[in-house]
Design a protein around this motif. Sequence first.
Motif, PDB file in Angstrom:
ATOM      1  N   PRO A  74     -32.688  13.548 -28.434  1.00  0.00           N
ATOM      2  CA  PRO A  74     -34.081  13.829 -28.076  1.00  0.00           C
ATOM      3  C   PRO A  74     -34.662  14.923 -28.953  1.00  0.00           C
ATOM      4  CG  PRO A  74     -32.620  14.826 -26.482  1.00  0.00           C
ATOM      5  CD  PRO A  74     -31.761  14.016 -27.409  1.00  0.00           C
ATOM      6  N   GLU A  75     -35.953  15.047 -28.920  1.00  0.00           N
ATOM      7  CA  GLU A  75     -36.656  16.021 -29.760  1.00  0.00           C
ATOM      8  C   GLU A  75     -36.151  17.442 -29.544  1.00  0.00           C
ATOM      9  OE1 GLU A  75     -41.169  17.681 -30.514  1.00  0.00           O
ATOM     10  OE2 GLU A  75     -40.912  15.724 -29.582  1.00  0.00           O
ATOM     11  N   SER A  76     -35.805  17.801 -28.307  1.00  0.00           N
ATOM     12  CA  SER A  76     -35.350  19.170 -28.037  1.00  0.00           C
ATOM     13  C   SER A  76     -34.098  19.523 -28.838  1.00  0.00           C
ATOM     14  CB  SER A  76     -35.086  19.384 -26.544  1.00  0.00           C
ATOM     15  OG  SER A  76     -33.938  18.673 -26.120  1.00  0.00           O
ATOM     16  N   LEU A  77     -33.277  18.537 -29.145  1.00  0.00           N
ATOM     17  CA  LEU A  77     -32.076  18.801 -29.937  1.00  0.00           C
ATOM     18  C   LEU A  77     -32.455  19.284 -31.332  1.00  0.00           C
ATOM     19  CD1 LEU A  77     -29.009  18.752 -30.155  1.00  0.00           C
ATOM     20  CD2 LEU A  77     -29.156  16.336 -30.776  1.00  0.00           C
ATOM     21  N   HIS A  78     -33.494  18.697 -31.897  1.00  0.00           N
ATOM     22  CA  HIS A  78     -33.950  19.087 -33.232  1.00  0.00           C
ATOM     23  C   HIS A  78     -34.728  20.402 -33.210  1.00  0.00           C
ATOM     24  CE1 HIS A  78     -32.626  15.180 -34.571  1.00  0.00           C
ATOM     25  NE2 HIS A  78     -33.351  14.627 -33.632  1.00  0.00           N
TER      26      HIS A  78
ATOM     27  N   ALA B 129     -38.750   4.360 -22.322  1.00  0.00           N
ATOM     28  CA  ALA B 129     -38.793   3.836 -23.688  1.00  0.00           C
ATOM     29  C   ALA B 129     -37.811   4.544 -24.624  1.00  0.00           C
ATOM     30  CB  ALA B 129     -40.213   3.961 -24.245  1.00  0.00           C
ATOM     31  N   GLU B 130     -37.332   5.733 -24.234  1.00  0.00           N
ATOM     32  CA  GLU B 130     -36.389   6.481 -25.074  1.00  0.00           C
ATOM     33  C   GLU B 130     -34.941   6.024 -24.891  1.00  0.00           C
ATOM     34  OE1 GLU B 130     -37.073  10.846 -24.971  1.00  0.00           O
ATOM     35  OE2 GLU B 130     -38.718  10.269 -23.631  1.00  0.00           O
ATOM     36  N   TRP B 131     -34.678   5.237 -23.875  1.00  0.00           N
ATOM     37  CA  TRP B 131     -33.310   4.807 -23.577  1.00  0.00           C
ATOM     38  C   TRP B 131     -33.241   3.303 -23.548  1.00  0.00           C
ATOM     39  CZ3 TRP B 131     -28.925   7.270 -23.857  1.00  0.00           C
ATOM     40  CH2 TRP B 131     -27.786   6.622 -23.367  1.00  0.00           C
TER      41      TRP B 131
ATOM     42  N   HIS C  50     -30.751   5.727 -13.827  1.00  0.00           N
ATOM     43  CA  HIS C  50     -31.494   5.478 -12.589  1.00  0.00           C
ATOM     44  C   HIS C  50     -32.981   5.700 -12.824  1.00  0.00           C
ATOM     45  CE1 HIS C  50     -28.010   5.433  -9.774  1.00  0.00           C
ATOM     46  NE2 HIS C  50     -27.459   6.118 -10.748  1.00  0.00           N
ATOM     47  N   ASP C  51     -33.807   4.840 -12.267  1.00  0.00           N
ATOM     48  CA  ASP C  51     -35.248   5.081 -12.296  1.00  0.00           C
ATOM     49  C   ASP C  51     -35.535   6.386 -11.569  1.00  0.00           C
ATOM     50  OD1 ASP C  51     -35.929   2.785 -13.703  1.00  0.00           O
ATOM     51  OD2 ASP C  51     -36.113   1.581 -11.882  1.00  0.00           O
ATOM     52  N   PHE C  52     -36.535   7.118 -12.042  1.00  0.00           N
ATOM     53  CA  PHE C  52     -36.873   8.426 -11.461  1.00  0.00           C
ATOM     54  C   PHE C  52     -38.382   8.528 -11.256  1.00  0.00           C
ATOM     55  CE2 PHE C  52     -36.746  13.292 -12.095  1.00  0.00           C
ATOM     56  CZ  PHE C  52     -36.473  13.511 -10.753  1.00  0.00           C
ATOM     57  N   PRO C  53     -38.915   7.703 -10.340  1.00  0.00           N
ATOM     58  CA  PRO C  53     -40.359   7.778 -10.078  1.00  0.00           C
ATOM     59  C   PRO C  53     -40.678   8.934  -9.127  1.00  0.00           C
ATOM     60  CG  PRO C  53     -39.373   6.150  -8.650  1.00  0.00           C
ATOM     61  CD  PRO C  53     -38.262   6.668  -9.544  1.00  0.00           C
ATOM     62  N   PRO C  54     -41.892   9.443  -9.189  1.00  0.00           N
ATOM     63  CA  PRO C  54     -42.295  10.437  -8.183  1.00  0.00           C
ATOM     64  C   PRO C  54     -42.508   9.737  -6.847  1.00  0.00           C
ATOM     65  CG  PRO C  54     -44.152   9.864  -9.569  1.00  0.00           C
ATOM     66  CD  PRO C  54     -42.955   9.144 -10.133  1.00  0.00           C
ATOM     67  N   GLY C  55     -42.476  10.526  -5.782  1.00  0.00           N
ATOM     68  CA  GLY C  55     -42.756   9.982  -4.460  1.00  0.00           C
ATOM     69  C   GLY C  55     -44.234   9.664  -4.315  1.00  0.00           C
TER      70      GLY C  55
ATOM     71  N   PHE D 168     -43.380  17.210 -15.742  1.00  0.00           N
ATOM     72  CA  PHE D 168     -43.640  15.778 -15.848  1.00  0.00           C
ATOM     73  C   PHE D 168     -44.575  15.232 -14.768  1.00  0.00           C
ATOM     74  CE2 PHE D 168     -39.528  16.441 -17.978  1.00  0.00           C
ATOM     75  CZ  PHE D 168     -39.865  15.952 -19.221  1.00  0.00           C
ATOM     76  N   THR D 169     -45.424  16.081 -14.200  1.00  0.00           N
ATOM     77  CA  THR D 169     -46.380  15.639 -13.198  1.00  0.00           C
ATOM     78  C   THR D 169     -47.211  14.483 -13.738  1.00  0.00           C
ATOM     79  OG1 THR D 169     -46.499  17.859 -12.279  1.00  0.00           O
ATOM     80  CG2 THR D 169     -48.313  16.376 -11.737  1.00  0.00           C
ATOM     81  N   GLY D 170     -47.341  13.445 -12.944  1.00  0.00           N
ATOM     82  CA  GLY D 170     -48.141  12.283 -13.326  1.00  0.00           C
ATOM     83  C   GLY D 170     -47.367  11.211 -14.074  1.00  0.00           C
ATOM     84  N   ARG D 171     -46.150  11.501 -14.512  1.00  0.00           N
ATOM     85  CA  ARG D 171     -45.354  10.503 -15.235  1.00  0.00           C
ATOM     86  C   ARG D 171     -44.700   9.554 -14.248  1.00  0.00           C
ATOM     87  NH1 ARG D 171     -42.892  12.254 -20.508  1.00  0.00           N
ATOM     88  NH2 ARG D 171     -41.974  10.175 -20.419  1.00  0.00           N
ATOM     89  N   THR D 172     -44.737   8.296 -14.566  1.00  0.00           N
ATOM     90  CA  THR D 172     -44.114   7.275 -13.709  1.00  0.00           C
ATOM     91  C   THR D 172     -43.086   6.454 -14.477  1.00  0.00           C
ATOM     92  OG1 THR D 172     -45.885   5.718 -14.212  1.00  0.00           O
ATOM     93  CG2 THR D 172     -46.146   7.074 -12.222  1.00  0.00           C
ATOM     94  N   ASP D 173     -42.773   6.892 -15.703  1.00  0.00           N
ATOM     95  CA  ASP D 173     -41.877   6.121 -16.569  1.00  0.00           C
ATOM     96  C   ASP D 173     -40.525   6.790 -16.785  1.00  0.00           C
ATOM     97  OD1 ASP D 173     -42.951   8.270 -18.067  1.00  0.00           O
ATOM     98  OD2 ASP D 173     -42.539   7.205 -19.933  1.00  0.00           O
ATOM     99  N   LEU D 174     -40.160   7.743 -15.938  1.00  0.00           N
ATOM    100  CA  LEU D 174     -38.936   8.497 -16.173  1.00  0.00           C
ATOM    101  C   LEU D 174     -37.690   7.796 -15.660  1.00  0.00           C
ATOM    102  CD1 LEU D 174     -40.088  12.114 -15.244  1.00  0.00           C
ATOM    103  CD2 LEU D 174     -39.980  11.053 -17.509  1.00  0.00           C
TER     104      LEU D 174
END
Length: 115
Positions: free
Chosen positions: A19-23, A9-11, A95-100, A44-50
């Motif tokens: 991103p927030e880290s820049l601020h 959703a950020e891209w 590129h999508d970056f889902p966990p295995g 990011f454990t548990g995230r599937t939206d990366l």
Amino acid sequence: MILHMCGRAEWPPTDVYRPESLHVEGFVHCSDFGTVHLPANMLFTGRTDLVLLVIDPALLDVPVRWERPAVGPPEQPLFPHVYGPIPRSAVIAVHDFPPGPDGVFALPDSLARLG
């Protein structure tokens, strides 16, 4: 090339990515092809939206510094930090970056051939 992970959703941003880290920290956290799994599995454990943004540092007009993380053992690898906003034009691929299936992140095959 360097990599930055963020939520789908950020891209994409309208013009530049801030991103927030820049601020908060003054830079954008990035990784290389051999280290991107480390922060992914730690933070990011548990995230599937990366997604992974592939950034060409030659297309940035801000400094990129390779530095150790502020926390953790001193023998950790260096990570690239981008000290300013990232123009959309510097991101050459996404590129999508889902966990295995086991929930662990690893560099996607589509990027392993490039790294």
